[in-house]
Design an enzyme around this catalytic site. Structure first.
Site, PDB file in Angstrom:
ATOM      1  N   GLU A 164      -1.851 -17.405  30.754  1.00 37.24           N
ATOM      2  CA  GLU A 164      -3.254 -17.057  30.494  1.00 37.24           C
ATOM      3  C   GLU A 164      -3.467 -15.589  30.092  1.00 37.24           C
ATOM      4  OE1 GLU A 164      -5.706 -18.353  33.773  1.00 37.24           O
ATOM      5  OE2 GLU A 164      -5.023 -20.411  33.622  1.00 37.24           O
ATOM      6  N   ASN A 219       2.290 -20.028  28.758  1.00 40.71           N
ATOM      7  CA  ASN A 219       1.397 -21.085  29.234  1.00 40.71           C
ATOM      8  C   ASN A 219      -0.049 -20.620  29.075  1.00 40.71           C
ATOM      9  OD1 ASN A 219       1.398 -23.704  30.649  1.00 40.71           O
ATOM     10  ND2 ASN A 219       0.428 -22.588  32.337  1.00 40.71           N
ATOM     11  N   HIS A 226      -6.603 -28.811  31.201  1.00 40.76           N
ATOM     12  CA  HIS A 226      -7.557 -29.184  32.259  1.00 40.76           C
ATOM     13  C   HIS A 226      -8.796 -29.696  31.531  1.00 40.76           C
ATOM     14  CE1 HIS A 226      -5.182 -27.479  35.459  1.00 40.76           C
ATOM     15  NE2 HIS A 226      -5.024 -26.374  34.739  1.00 40.76           N
ATOM     16  N   GLU A 275      -0.539 -28.881  32.510  1.00 42.62           N
ATOM     17  CA  GLU A 275      -1.338 -28.954  33.750  1.00 42.62           C
ATOM     18  C   GLU A 275      -2.441 -30.007  33.613  1.00 42.62           C
ATOM     19  OE1 GLU A 275      -2.733 -25.099  35.062  1.00 42.62           O
ATOM     20  OE2 GLU A 275      -0.844 -24.121  34.571  1.00 42.62           O
ATOM     21  N   ASP A 318      -5.203 -32.569  34.001  1.00 38.34           N
ATOM     22  CA  ASP A 318      -6.093 -33.318  34.900  1.00 38.34           C
ATOM     23  C   ASP A 318      -7.395 -33.555  34.144  1.00 38.34           C
ATOM     24  OD1 ASP A 318      -7.237 -30.725  35.193  1.00 38.34           O
ATOM     25  OD2 ASP A 318      -6.433 -30.463  37.217  1.00 38.34           O
TER      26      ASP A 318
HETATM   27  C1  XIL Z   1      -4.285 -23.267  40.786  1.00 44.79           C
HETATM   28  C2  XIL Z   1      -3.790 -24.054  41.982  1.00 44.79           C
HETATM   29  O1  XIL Z   1      -3.790 -25.417  41.659  1.00 44.79           O
HETATM   30  C3  XIL Z   1      -4.657 -23.789  43.194  1.00 44.79           C
HETATM   31  O2  XIL Z   1      -4.114 -24.406  44.354  1.00 44.79           O
HETATM   32  C4  XIL Z   1      -4.775 -22.272  43.424  1.00 44.79           C
HETATM   33  O3  XIL Z   1      -5.689 -22.031  44.465  1.00 44.79           O
HETATM   34  C5  XIL Z   1      -5.248 -21.570  42.158  1.00 44.79           C
HETATM   35  O4  XIL Z   1      -4.377 -21.901  41.091  1.00 44.79           O
HETATM   36  N1  XIL Z   1      -4.172 -22.581  35.731  1.00 44.79           N
HETATM   37  C6  XIL Z   1      -2.930 -22.318  36.233  1.00 44.79           C
HETATM   38  C7  XIL Z   1      -2.583 -22.753  37.604  1.00 44.79           C
HETATM   39  O5  XIL Z   1      -2.064 -21.863  35.484  1.00 44.79           O
HETATM   40  O6  XIL Z   1      -1.657 -21.895  38.206  1.00 44.79           O
HETATM   41  C8  XIL Z   1      -3.780 -22.878  38.481  1.00 44.79           C
HETATM   42  O7  XIL Z   1      -3.388 -23.439  39.721  1.00 44.79           O
HETATM   43  C9  XIL Z   1      -4.826 -23.722  37.795  1.00 44.79           C
HETATM   44  C10 XIL Z   1      -5.272 -23.108  36.495  1.00 44.79           C
END
Ligand code: XIL
Length: 541
Positions: free
Chosen positions: A190, A233, A269, A299, A301
């Site tokens: 990020e 990422n 996401h 990631e 979801d």
């Molecule tokens: C999130 C985790 O899932 C949580 O448990 C934590 O509190 C915060 O981070 N992008 C990312 C991940 O790259 O590392 C993040 O994970 C979600 C968003």
């Protein structure tokens, strides 16, 4: 870079080339080891599997997601919560059964690994690595440099040199510990933020070290372990658009200058009513792959609570979202695998941080949700089927038939720089003035999911937000407004305005209409090729 080994254990351990699903399908009947259900579907197969041909197709059946992924030569992974792994019974059971790859959700971030400046706490990370080794799962570490979850002892009072040394030391110490065990790492996470002036995330790293920290991190990692695969990422780049473009240019520049970067993860996401259209996602995967990068969905979801509808409606829309994103990765040769950001709604960061949501593929009691089937279908390379558009005269070939304008003046004209007509609304007096189609009740009252798309272009403005809404009048006397899509449109080219409508309605609809509007008053809004297509899962089981 591309010639380095895969990080997934399957190709290295088995020592055999993996066949694609298409190859498997090509040898149906001759391989006893593969079990096929023999079920036949008369629906249109995906173009990737059958070259666009119609007719019957056989679908292999797999008992678990990892079997399906293995057959496709790709990986299906999940983020792993160390606490749940330790304390729950079902969690490790499903994790071992369904996934051939894992990523520690938090345990390998800098903050959790380094509670103080002098020592490391490897316990959670070690537990996940041991588990994965025991169950022949590939591991991707996550993430060396991120502006969040940094150690509490990192402070803005550190000098540039102190910060640089601490970061290099962290990367190299961690790589050293997991040498030969963790085959891939997210090195930088990020670093792009389109809301800042520079386009870079304003973190302690950017502020003190400038954007050069990105390439330094990759070079330090490569120096410590030249065999490990190194990834960038990023969030919200799965859909081709300004942020994805910026990231693409960043990657191209880094690669041009010989920075050792092997791959990129699209976090993905998504929300069930907002995920990239298939063509957009596939083209986006392809262009990063064409740079020589491994591409993965890192990631995934899919939130559902932002949509109305009951749980069954939301979950059936969610099934299609998973099918589409996973399926896109399977059918695109440049995509190596998909990691879900957890697998049970019992442990999801989204449920943690906002109102309770249900973005994953098992429910809170570890039961499979429809999204599990969507993931399975996607792993088989089956894409959702798009049915014929419910919009009448969406290409304006019959002039303005079935169309109207809210405010302004509607005219049909030959579209600029493309073939065919466009509808333009000029003399708009308000943002909400635009192009309208009424009479969608009979084709839409059963609810979605639908995918929406249109091409939009402005006259008289550089870049303005344009959107599509459904207005639904209900028997109960309310008007529901559902956002279908939003995009910054420009005057210089046609832009795709695309999105999803995933479900049913809160009330019983008595009238449904579509409105495309958004730019400020006086900006002329032109639209062409409007489509609203019902989506169905291809498989009927
Ligand atoms: C999130 C985790 O899932 C949580 O448990 C934590 O509190 C915060 O981070 N992008 C990312 C991940 O790259 O590392 C993040 O994970 C979600 C968003």
């Amino acid at each position: 870079m591309a010639s380095r080994h895969r990080f997934s254990t399957f190709s290295r351990r088995n020592g055999r080339a993996h066949k694609s699903i298409a190859q498997h399908l090509g040898i149906i009947g001759s391989v006893a080891a593969l079990v096929f259900s023999g079920s036949c579907s008369g629906q249109r197969p995906t173009d990737a599997l059958m070259g666009g041909a119609g007719g019957m197709m056989m679908t292999p059946e797999f008992a678990t997601l990892r079997e399906a992924a293995d057959a496709a030569g790709k990986y299906i992974g999940t983020a792993v919560d160390a606490e749940a792994l330790r304390n729950e019974e079902k969690y490790p059971e499903i994790l071992a059964r369904e996934f051939n790859s894992v990523t520690p959700e938090n345990a390998t971030k800098w903050g959790p690994l380094a509670p103080d400046a002098e020592s490391y706490d490897w316990e959670d990370a070690d537990a996940i690595v041991e588990f994965a080794e025991e169950h022949s799962q590939a591991i991707k570490g996550h993430a060396f440099v991120w502006d969040q979850q940094t150690p509490s002892w990192l402070s803005s009072s550190m000098t540039e040199e102190e910060l640089r040394t601490a970061l290099k030391d962290h990367i190299q110490t961690t790589l050293e510990r997991y040498r030969g065990k963790i085959g891939a790492w997210d090195v930088v996470n990020e670093a792009v933020d389109m809301d800042t002036e520079s386009g870079y995330t304003e973190s302690i790293f950017y502020d003190k070290l400038g954007p050069g920290y990105i390439e330094d991190a990759f070079r330090w990692a490569h120096e410590a372990d030249p065999d490990v695969l190194l990834y960038y990422n990023e969030v919200a780049i799965e859909r081709a658009g300004p942020k994805s473009d910026f990231t693409y240019e960043l990657m191209r520049d880094l690669l041009d200058r010989g920075v050792p970067i092997d791959g990129i993860g699209f976090q993905s996401h998504v929300s069930t009513h907002r995920y990239p259209p298939l063509s957009n996602l596939r083209a986006n995967i392809r262009r990063f792959a064409d740079l020589g990068l491994r591409v993965n969905i890192s990631e995934l979801d899919a939130r559902t609570v932002l949509m109305p509808g009951n749980q069954q409606e939301r979950w059936s829309a969610q099934r299609i979202a998973f099918q589409q994103v996973v399926g896109a990765c399977i059918v695109e040769p440049g995509c190596e695998g998909v990691t879900l950001w957890g697998f049970t709604d019992r442990y999801s960061w989204i449920a943690d941080e906002t109102e309770p949501d249900d973005p994953l593929i098992f429910d809170r009691n570890y039961q499979k949700k429809p999204a599990y089937e969507g993931t399975m279908d996607g792993l088989k390379g089956l894409l959702p089927v798009t049915l014929e558009s419910v919009i009448e005269n969406g290409d304006f070939s019959m002039g303005s038939d079935n169309w109207d304008s809210v405010g302004g003046t509607l005219a049909i004209a030959e579209a600029t720089e493309t073939n065919g007509p466009a509808a333009c609304v000029s003399e708009r007096a308000e943002e909400t003035d635009g192009l309208l189609q009424e009479g969608l009740l009979s084709s839409m009252k059963q609810g979605g999911p639908f995918s929406f798309s249109a091409q939009v272009r402005l006259k008289g403005a550089e870049s303005e937000t344009t959107n599509a809404h459904l207005f639904v009048e209900t028997e109960e006397g309310s008007t529901e407004e559902h956002s279908l899509a939003t995009v910054p449109a420009t005057s210089s080219e046609w832009t795709e305005l695309a999105g999803y409508f995933g479900l049913g309605f809160e009330g019983t609809p008595t009238g449904i209409e579509l409105l495309i509007s958004g730019p400020p008053a006086d900006v002329e809004l032109c639209v062409r090729d409007v489509q609203l297509n019902p989506l169905t899962t291809r498989s009927a089981h």
